[in-house]
Design a protein around this motif. Structure first.
Motif: not given
Length: 319
Positions: A17-22, A25-34, A226-239
């Motif tokens: 687990c850790g902050p999202p990592i790019l 070109g793909v963001w890997w999201v591992t923390r429960h809250a994120d 699973t995978r998701r695509i960002a439809a609009r700009a946002d922030r996840v885990g400070g990124q």
């Protein structure tokens, strides 16, 4: 396990687990809250599937809630929920236990009862030949995610046509979501049963099957992400996440997040699990899948037939 806190190491491919990592070109999201924030956030969409010719794999993928955007998803999800209304979880559990016992009576060495969940669900969903549905669903499941080869797609096309022919008459979209329930139950439920069967001997009979399944879902999930695509700009885990960015959400890592789970690598039932997802695309058949797995595993544990139902490797992260 005789000691329910015995260490169970994470899979070798489970990231920490850790902050999202790019990465490439793909963001890997591992923390429960994120992971939960992306699953429930309005700015993140599932990768959508294009429509295809009737009664083909492309038609199925393009018609099910699993691969639908926000405009089409609610109606398609409602079709799946309506189909599941005729499948009470208690009845599924009893049917799965009965059929597993019958299979083991015929062949005590069979051990796995791999096809039982699909056969039971197909019968409750009204397919004309539930036994024939099992191999057909397996062929579709093998090609359901993008990237399948031409031969697998051709096999899946024939299998979809066969499933359509044995399904109750209803509007095409409702039929597709009925079949989609079978496909989603196929490998994931079998993998859950297989993983639980591997842990069952060490867990011991004092751990109820429901608790065993719940903790296996956390420690060794049948679907790792699973995978998701960002439809609009946002922030996840400070990124900062740009529009169009792809995100991979890792359930296996989030389920072991030390921020929400104490002693995350130890077998202690009753902790938070994200394996069935959350938000609009959370699995509508969670109770049904667990009922099917419980019915099979109860009998396997009673017969002490705990050979793995599937190979030890888990399914890849779906696209």
């Amino acid at each position: 396990m005789s000691d329910p806190t015995t260490l169970i190491p994470p899979g070798s491919d489970t990231p920490a687990c850790g902050p999202p990592i790019l990465d490439d070109g793909v963001w890997w999201v591992t923390r429960h809250a994120d992971v939960r924030a992306v699953l429930t956030g309005v700015n993140f969409r599932v990768p959508e599937a294009a429509p295809g010719p009737p009664a083909t794999l492309a038609w199925l993928r393009g018609s099910v809630a699993r691969f639908s955007g926000p405009g089409l998803h609610p109606a398609r999800r409602a079709a799946a929920v309506a189909a599941l209304a005729g499948c009470p979880p208690d009845a599924l559990r009893r049917d799965a236990a009965r059929l597993t016992a019958e299979e083991l009576d015929r062949d005590p060495l069979a051990g796995s009862a791999r096809g039982v969940p699909v056969r039971v669900l197909a019968a409750r969903l009204g397919l004309a030949d539930p036994a024939a549905a099992v191999p057909a669903v397996a062929l579709v499941a093998a090609a359901y995610q993008p990237g399948a080869g031409p031969a697998a797609v051709r096999d899946a096309d024939r299998a979809v046509a066969a499933l359509v022919a044995m399904s109750p008459a209803e509007p095409p979209e409702a039929m597709a979501n009925r079949i989609g329930l079978l496909v989603q139950a196929c490998d994931a439920t079998a993998a859950l049963i297989g993983a639980a069967a591997r842990y069952a001997p060490a867990a011991g009979r004092s751990v109820p099957t429901a608790a065993l399944l719940a903790e296996v879902l956390r420690l060794d999930p049948p679907v790792r992400g699973t995978r998701r695509i960002a439809a609009r700009a946002d922030r996840v885990g400070g990124q900062s996440i740009a529009p169009g960015a792809e995100l991979v959400l890792r359930f296996d890592a989030a389920n072991r997040d030390p921020a929400v789970v104490s002693a995350p690598d130890r077998f202690v039932p009753g902790r938070s699990v994200l394996t069935f997802g959350a938000g609009p695309h959370g699995c509508p058949g969670e109770r049904h899948a667990l009922a099917l797995a419980t019915g099979v595993l109860d009998v396997l544990r009673q017969r002490r037939s705990t050979a793995p139902a599937v190979p030890a490797n888990r399914p890849a992260v779906p696209r």
